[in-house]
Scaffold this active site. Structure first.
Site, PDB file in Angstrom:
ATOM      1  N   LEU A   1       7.238  43.527 -35.203  1.00  0.00           N
ATOM      2  CA  LEU A   1       6.073  42.762 -34.764  1.00  0.00           C
ATOM      3  C   LEU A   1       6.112  42.667 -33.248  1.00  0.00           C
ATOM      4  CD1 LEU A   1       5.869  39.735 -37.258  1.00  0.00           C
ATOM      5  CD2 LEU A   1       4.324  41.683 -37.123  1.00  0.00           C
ATOM      6  N   ASP A   2       4.968  42.897 -32.594  1.00  0.00           N
ATOM      7  CA  ASP A   2       4.888  42.723 -31.150  1.00  0.00           C
ATOM      8  C   ASP A   2       5.234  41.282 -30.786  1.00  0.00           C
ATOM      9  OD1 ASP A   2       4.085  45.356 -30.828  1.00  0.00           O
ATOM     10  OD2 ASP A   2       1.945  44.867 -30.877  1.00  0.00           O
ATOM     11  N   PRO A   3       5.741  41.029 -29.572  1.00  0.00           N
ATOM     12  CA  PRO A   3       6.133  39.667 -29.200  1.00  0.00           C
ATOM     13  C   PRO A   3       5.031  38.620 -29.380  1.00  0.00           C
ATOM     14  CG  PRO A   3       7.014  41.227 -27.616  1.00  0.00           C
ATOM     15  CD  PRO A   3       6.134  42.018 -28.545  1.00  0.00           C
ATOM     16  N   ALA A   4       3.774  38.983 -29.106  1.00  0.00           N
ATOM     17  CA  ALA A   4       2.686  38.010 -29.211  1.00  0.00           C
ATOM     18  C   ALA A   4       2.260  37.738 -30.648  1.00  0.00           C
ATOM     19  CB  ALA A   4       1.483  38.489 -28.406  1.00  0.00           C
ATOM     20  N   VAL A   5       2.672  38.581 -31.578  1.00  0.00           N
ATOM     21  CA  VAL A   5       2.246  38.465 -32.976  1.00  0.00           C
ATOM     22  C   VAL A   5       3.172  37.509 -33.718  1.00  0.00           C
ATOM     23  CG1 VAL A   5       1.812  39.737 -35.111  1.00  0.00           C
ATOM     24  CG2 VAL A   5       1.332  40.801 -32.896  1.00  0.00           C
TER      25      VAL A   5
END
Length: 291
Positions: free
Chosen positions: A40-44
């Site tokens: 998962l991307d950091p912002a997700v």
């Protein structure tokens, strides 16, 4: 089975990488063998299944589809296809009715060809695309086949130009690419504003727990069988358990699929077998009392 064996489902908070969550659980459980099931991307935020101990060997056999709830911002084009990237261009979004959005969404349902974002983990000549993008390289990544099983419009805010979608998709699908391509189709551009994963690898949002502190008592792992219900099962008799652990083939009733979950006589996880053409079961992943 010595030591923790199973899965922990983390509700990944924004700002953490998937790797940092794995590192935290390594410390909590005192384990080296810990792995996650899908970056998962950091912002997700949302569902991040993490395998503990020997359960890491089961990750390739878990179902690959995932479900997301995301917000798409129309009228904004960025370098990363989300709001984390550099804003490249802005444009007014059209005055749309929900029925018109449904028409625009229709071509994205089912099997499609999708071009990954430049800032992605896709390999380009042996290097991750995001590493090249951070050096300022411009790339046109080739499209790849993905499947969007369900694409549902949950909400449309015409004043903010934001639509909320639920997406059930195959492994390898980028919701950032969906946002970019939908905005392109509508003629105004678009990017992903917010994303949460609500299901991954057979685990649900309702099973997710907060990321524990490094010195906290970690939660008990979930049984690996919970994420393998999509596979057929073969239960061993008491006399077959020794044969299984020695790697001997076992008889198998005719049925679908290649991978088969194998359970001990008491119902616990014994491993994964592969169906052979002669309806014999070949041990592939074998768990024993020592893991």
């Amino acid at each position: 089975m010595d030591g923790p064996f199973g899965f922990v489902v983390i509700d990944k908070p924004a700002g953490h990488t998937s790797h940092s969550c794995v590192s935290r659980l390594r410390r909590c459980y005192g384990l080296k063998r810990v792995g996650h099931g899908g970056t998962l991307d950091p912002a997700v935020t949302g569902v991040l299944p993490i395998a503990l101990g020997p359960a890491t060997r089961l990750l390739p056999y878990l179902p690959g589809d995932k479900t997301y709830r995301g917000v798409i911002q129309l009228g904004s084009i960025t370098s990363s296809d989300d709001l984390e990237g550099e804003l490249l261009r802005q444009a007014p979004w059209p005055d749309l009715q929900p029925e018109e959005l449904e028409v625009a969404l229709a071509p994205f349902r089912g099997p499609i060809q999708q071009r990954p974002p430049q800032v992605s983990a896709v390999h380009v000549d042996g290097e991750r695309a995001h590493a090249r993008a951070r050096r300022g390289e411009q790339m046109v990544l080739p499209p790849r086949p993905v499947t969007i099983h369900r694409l549902q419009l949950l909400h449309w805010d015409p004043n903010q130009g934001q639509l909320t979608l639920e997406v059930h998709c195959s492994a390898g699908t980028y919701i950032r690419s969906l946002a970019r391509d939908l905005g392109e189709q509508l003629g105004c551009g678009g990017c992903l504003a917010q994303l949460r994963r609500t299901q991954a690898l057979g685990f649900l949002e309702s099973q997710a727990q907060a990321l524990p502190e490094a010195d906290a008592t970690p939660p008990p792992p979930l049984s690996p069988l919970l994420a393998l219900e999509h596979l057929p099962r073969r239960q061993l008799t008491d006399s077959e358990e020794a044969d299984w652990r020695c790697g001997r083939r076992l008889s198998l009733d005719p049925g679908p699929g290649d991978a088969v979950v194998v359970c001990n006589a008491d119902g616990s996880m014994a491993g994964i077998g592969l169906r052979q053409e002669d309806d014999q079961l070949q041990p592939k992943v074998v768990f024993d009392a020592s893991g």
